[in-house]
Motif scaffolding. Structure first.
Motif, PDB file in Angstrom:
ATOM      1  N   ALA A  12      45.372  30.523  21.298  1.00  0.00           N
ATOM      2  CA  ALA A  12      46.624  30.741  22.030  1.00  0.00           C
ATOM      3  C   ALA A  12      46.770  29.792  23.216  1.00  0.00           C
ATOM      4  CB  ALA A  12      46.721  32.186  22.491  1.00  0.00           C
ATOM      5  N   ALA A  13      45.681  29.498  23.890  1.00  0.00           N
ATOM      6  CA  ALA A  13      45.750  28.616  25.063  1.00  0.00           C
ATOM      7  C   ALA A  13      46.236  27.220  24.686  1.00  0.00           C
ATOM      8  CB  ALA A  13      44.389  28.536  25.739  1.00  0.00           C
ATOM      9  N   GLY A  17      49.608  26.083  26.712  1.00  0.00           N
ATOM     10  CA  GLY A  17      49.453  25.022  27.703  1.00  0.00           C
ATOM     11  C   GLY A  17      50.092  23.736  27.241  1.00  0.00           C
ATOM     12  N   PRO A  18      49.624  22.636  27.801  1.00  0.00           N
ATOM     13  CA  PRO A  18      50.193  21.338  27.438  1.00  0.00           C
ATOM     14  C   PRO A  18      49.785  20.883  26.035  1.00  0.00           C
ATOM     15  CG  PRO A  18      48.373  21.057  28.948  1.00  0.00           C
ATOM     16  CD  PRO A  18      48.616  22.545  28.826  1.00  0.00           C
TER      17      PRO A  18
END
Length: 73
Positions: A12-13, A17-18
């Motif tokens: 998920a990160a 995130g970018p």
């Protein structure tokens, strides 16, 4: 971007995130070269790392002990 997520998604990160930095991604040329080499082989492994980051992760995982959680340094 449309995505389907599970509540405990370990990636998920990366989506929130970018994302993955372009400089560590495998290029289409690297993937094509590896695939071309695999076509010539009589036997093909289930997994083939493409690019230096994938090679590092696979080598680190293969050398890590199997009785402890794997944490990439």
């Amino acid at each position: 971007m449309l995505s389907y997520r599970l509540p405990d998604d370990p990636y998920a990160a990366l989506l929130d995130g970018p994302g993955i930095p372009a400089e560590i991604m495998s290029s289409p040329e690297q993937v094509a070269a590896v695939l071309a080499d695999l076509v010539e082989r009589p036997e093909v492994p289930l997994r083939v790392p493409v690019g230096p980051v994938a090679e590092h992760v696979i080598n680190a995982r293969n050398s890590a002990p199997w009785d402890r959680p794997f944490v990439l340094d």
